[in-house]
Design an enzyme around this catalytic site. Structure first.
Site, PDB file in Angstrom:
ATOM      1  N   GLU A  20     -95.321  -4.145 -59.793  1.00  0.00           N
ATOM      2  CA  GLU A  20     -95.602  -4.828 -61.060  1.00  0.00           C
ATOM      3  C   GLU A  20     -94.284  -4.951 -61.822  1.00  0.00           C
ATOM      4  OE1 GLU A  20     -98.360  -4.492 -65.104  1.00  0.00           O
ATOM      5  OE2 GLU A  20     -98.467  -2.939 -63.558  1.00  0.00           O
ATOM      6  N   ARG A  80     -97.750   9.915 -52.607  1.00  0.00           N
ATOM      7  CA  ARG A  80     -96.572   9.413 -53.297  1.00  0.00           C
ATOM      8  C   ARG A  80     -95.491  10.488 -53.303  1.00  0.00           C
ATOM      9  NH1 ARG A  80     -98.410   8.095 -59.214  1.00  0.00           N
ATOM     10  NH2 ARG A  80     -96.243   7.407 -59.308  1.00  0.00           N
ATOM     11  N   LYS A  90     -93.584   5.304 -64.868  1.00  0.00           N
ATOM     12  CA  LYS A  90     -92.834   4.223 -65.519  1.00  0.00           C
ATOM     13  C   LYS A  90     -93.026   4.249 -67.028  1.00  0.00           C
ATOM     14  CE  LYS A  90     -94.016   0.622 -62.878  1.00  0.00           C
ATOM     15  NZ  LYS A  90     -94.033  -0.775 -62.390  1.00  0.00           N
TER      16      LYS A  90
END
Length: 675
Positions: free
Chosen positions: A32, A257, A267
């Site tokens: 994104e 992850r 983020k």
């Protein structure tokens, strides 16, 4: 080229190709564009692009640009740059979720006509209330039974911009009693009157991730849609949407992850650091962003190697940041020219040196790589050394400079301190030394032993520079644990950046290009910053030569009340876990006369790194590759000077002979237990 690391996703791809399920694999990386990529994204990039490269497939770069209020072309450009810097390319396969807005909308109308979607007019808070929670079943919205025609009419008017934000949403009609909250009539579209960085003002309704993601995969015919583990609970919805439409059936596969100690990788939190001016920007060298690591001097090869080393699994874990730093040191040791720099200068006058005389000495850029060439370093009457290399009262085993002590100037000669000059405050500001004219090149003419060797620069030839010493951004291993009642930002390391303004470098560095790596001898690995120019040099410390942080923790750690025994008693051997291991790679350990480094497959998610003292028996370690060995698999990983050793390879031999590895001659699979 080393053998690719085995993991469960690679096994799935191998099986799908072997069975003919797919003639070619097609993966994608779908960021994104609402921030800069970080080291966690690097793992996903290496996985998706790496598998496509290994199996001759294709990997798309697809921007998930469905939230116009947070996205920007700045982030798009940075993402492209970071992926290319890591060593991957997508060719012509750059796509955007916004490319499919029209198709997604048409499919939304199709679901309404099939009775599988409806327009809901509840508020966001009401929808949350009606959906219930894990312990309470949801109840239907009053608008759930709207007719097909009414829902189609409302959706078209939503698209036309007739309603304000939040007036209506489009929801899938699935059910309201699932334990998986994602399946309780999830929202597919919301109204958002916002300018989009690509489509402008063409749209005022935007698809949510769960609706756009799977259908975008299907449009692009993605065979293996790889995503992090938090999306596992979204997979039933991913599959439900695909099953309702006559489209390509992509497969979503989740993996753990990457989490690293002394780091945050949300983020949102990274943006908070930027906006709160705790760092200088997204590319601040203390940030875990790829742009920050690039500016700090991390080589892309080191990041790829690190991602390969941590492996792919289905279980969340946290990797010690020291492993990343070790990978960086390993790579920079192979690629960095050696030069001299003085960060905290102390003036030294060589009294018996002729005034105005300058002698140049030849200094190689790498002691073991003659092909790298050399440079000439000038020496005059006045030089500068590191202030830390002098002690007026030398402690035991101090081999550097002190009154009456002789040391070697790297590449040049031997000098002896004869006098110390102090300022009005008693601080040492100047040393006077004599040199031995017979010691040119640093040799002692009579064979006397001189243990200390110092780096230095000539006062008349040194070039000034600003040096930025970077350390870890957080002091706490897990800044987010909250156990001490502190906010995560309370763990910021106030000493994560030290800027030194009056540093002096040897003249060869005046032409150093921004981004170029260098080893400042005895000090660490550095790179020329993006701000650096020939008239105003700026260098960033990438990493120290050794793990200073681990040494500090060891010194400050509280001693254990019951230290563990240094060896196992005979009865303890019942607890030893012996396994068959397949040696994938065997190499010499540089600057270690007795050690080999082995990469051993134990049938786990990733191979283990094992350092063994068997070099005398295997001058050509490649003979071990492909051998089955016996590994003590339940030893605690041991941090050594040359890396982390994650087990012990059994070996034996007579007392006077070099040790030889015990091998297994049959075809037992890696990981098989040995009794």
């Amino acid at each position: 080229m080393s053998k690719p690391t085995t993991h469960f996703i690679r096994d799935i791809v191998t099986e799908d190709l072997a069975s003919g399920k797919h003639a070619q694999i097609h993966t994608r990386f779908p960021p994104e564009p609402n921030g800069y990529l970080h080291i966690g994204h690097a793992k996903a990039i290496c996985l998706s692009f790496g598998l496509a490269r290994e199996f001759g497939g294709t990997c798309n770069l697809r921007f998930d640009d469905t939230n116009p209020t947070k996205e920007d072309t700045e982030y798009v450009d940075s993402i492209r740059e970071d992926i290319r810097w890591l060593g991957f390319d997508w060719g012509d396969n750059e796509f955007y979720a916004s490319d499919y807005f029209e198709q997604l909308y048409q499919w939304a109308e199709l679901l309404i006509r099939d009775g599988k979607a409806y327009v809901d007019s509840l508020t966001e808070e009401q929808i949350r209330e009606y959906r219930g929670d894990y312990y309470k079943k949801g109840k239907p919205s009053p608008h759930r039974d709207r007719s097909v025609d009414e829902s189609l009419d409302l959706l078209r008017r939503m698209r036309a911009g007739e309603f304000p934000d939040g007036a209506h949403v489009l929801r899938a009609r699935i059910g309201l009693d699932s334990q998986n909250m994602n399946m309780r009539d999830p929202v597919m579209y919301r109204i958002r009157h916002a300018h989009h960085h690509r489509t402008g003002d063409d749209w005022c309704i935007y698809p949510l991730y769960d609706w756009a993601h799977g259908q975008s995969d299907s449009i692009e015919k993605i065979t293996h849609s790889l995503c992090s583990l938090e999306f596992e609970i979204h997979r039933p919805l991913y599959e439900w949407f695909l099953q309702q439409l006559p489209t390509f059936q992509s497969r979503q596969i989740e993996f753990a992850r990457l989490n690293i100690t002394y780091t945050v990788m949300s983020k949102r939190k990274l943006l908070e650091l930027v906006e709160g001016r705790h760092v200088s920007g997204w590319n601040d060298p203390r940030m875990p962003t790829l742009s920050g690591m690039r500016r700090r001097g991390y080589p892309p090869e080191a990041i790829r190697g690190f991602c390969d080393r941590v492996g792919i699994s289905k279980k969340d874990s946290t990797v010690d940041v020291a492993l990343l730093e070790h990978a960086v040191r390993e790579q920079l040791n192979e690629t960095s020219p050696r030069v001299m720099a003085v960060l905290r200068p102390l003036k030294v006058v060589i009294d018996n040196w002729n005034d105005g005389e300058v002698v140049e000495f030849d200094a190689p850029f790498h002691p073991d790589e003659a092909s790298w060439g050399s440079r000439r370093v000038p020496l005059g009457k006045v030089i500068y050394i590191e202030r830390d290399d002098f002690r007026e009262e030398a402690p035991k085993k101090w081999f550097r400079l002190a009154p009456g002590r002789e040391v070697r100037l790297r590449y040049a000669c031997l000098i002896t301190c004869v006098d110390v000059v102090r300022d009005d405050h008693g601080e040492v500001v100047e040393l006077h030394c004599t040199w031995d004219p017979e010691s040119r090149g640093g040799r002692s003419p009579d064979g006397r032993k001189v243990k200390g060797t110092l780096h230095w620069v000539s006062a008349d030839h040194a070039v000034p520079a600003e040096i930025r010493l970077y350390d870890r951004l957080f002091e706490a291993e897990n800044p987010l644990d909250g156990e001490d009642g502190k906010d995560w930002k309370d763990h910021l390391n106030s000493g994560s950046l030290e800027t030194l303004k009056n540093c002096l470098l040897e003249p060869s560095l005046v032409t150093a290009q921004p981004g170029s790596p260098w080893q400042f001898e005895r000090l660490g690995y550095f790179c020329a910053d993006a701000d650096s120019t020939p008239s105003a040099l700026v260098f960033n410390r990438t990493v120290t030569l050794r793990d200073a942080w681990a040494r500090l923790e060891k010194r400050t750690a509280k001693p254990e009340t019951k230290p563990e025994p240094a060896f196992l008693a005979f009865d303890d051997f019942t607890r030893v876990d012996l396994r068959v291991g397949l040696v994938q790679k065997a190499t010499l350990v540089e600057k270690a006369d007795k050690l080999l480094q082995l990469t051993v497959d134990l049938g786990e998610e990733r191979p283990r790194n094992i350092i063994a003292g068997i070099r005398a028996s295997y001058p050509d370690p490649a003979v071990l590759e492909g051998k089955r060995v016996i590994v003590v698999a339940n030893l605690k990983p041991r941090r050594m000077r040359f890396g982390v050793s994650e087990g012990m390879v059994l070996s034996g031999g007579d007392a006077d002979d070099a040790l030889a590895v015990i091998t297994v001659d049959d075809d037992r699979k890696p990981g098989t237990k040995v009794s």
